[in-house]
Design a protein around this motif. Sequence first.
Motif: not given
Length: 309
Positions: A67-76, A263-277
């Motif tokens: 709830l705190i995160e939602n308020i801060l994100e809404s303010a931003e 296999a001589h490779t590694i895979q780079a990804v980007c990630s974030y929380h689905k609830n993250k605004w």
Amino acid sequence: MELKYLNTVKTILDTGSFQNAARQLNYTQSTITFQIQQLEQEWQVKLFERIGRKMVLTRAGQDILPLIENILESAEQIRNYGKSTADITGTLRVALPESLLIHKLQPVLKEFKERAPRVKLSLQPLNCYIIRDNVLHGGADLGIHYDVGGFAASIQYETLSDYETVLIASPLLSQADHDFIQANQHKSVSMIINDPGSIFQRKFDQYLKENNIRMDGIIEVGSIEATKRSVSSNLGVAYLPRFTVEEELNNGTVIELQTRLDAHTIQAVCSYHKNKWVGAPMKLFLGLLRNHLASGSETMDGEMAVALE
């Protein structure tokens, strides 16, 4: 309830203590304590408890945090409404490994700061497994890391690019120690490691174990630059992403050794929380990340594509 008090709660969590939060926010520690006490009295709950040297959320604090995160994100969101990219504000916390930070993300960071100079960019160089967990638990807004698997259902992630890995040694290494193909042998050479828990080091350690190749010792040096210098000084061999040693391979400071790794490779990804605004700063960063790193942007799924529009 004041908005700055909620920001103090988040800063305590990010920095691990009242003292660190006070330093980052330019408050006295007594001010931090007062703000938390005011919230606890107003809400009739205890927010923090001390575990060892760290201040962590109580059960009630964990329930209230979204709830705190939602308020801060809404303010931003309100602060940035209608603003041009150059005028947006806020903080973006990006967790990423040292190798990607130094060798791949510099153009992204440069363009981000040029386009959004008022956004505070907090970079967290971490092990990829820790990055994955930090994204899950809110310690980072965005993770850019190698795919270590084990993503929770609540995490949105997308492939960026595949990178080759390579075993390197000094040109001065004894010819007898060049062979990492034959199984069941003891090498009179040390393994030089910058991060024992990295995905590429775990991969190579597994290869050594499966082939019963025993090393003479291990040298942990703490950074990729120190690893490369140690290899070129003939202190041992190292297994790293190829892009981190391209210059040294080209100028002959180090050489590549052959292995039988499938296999001589590694895979780079980007990630974030689905609830993250996905606010303006994060949306901009994701877009730049896609432009600079993604090898197959058309494969991004609908949810990620929406974030980048």
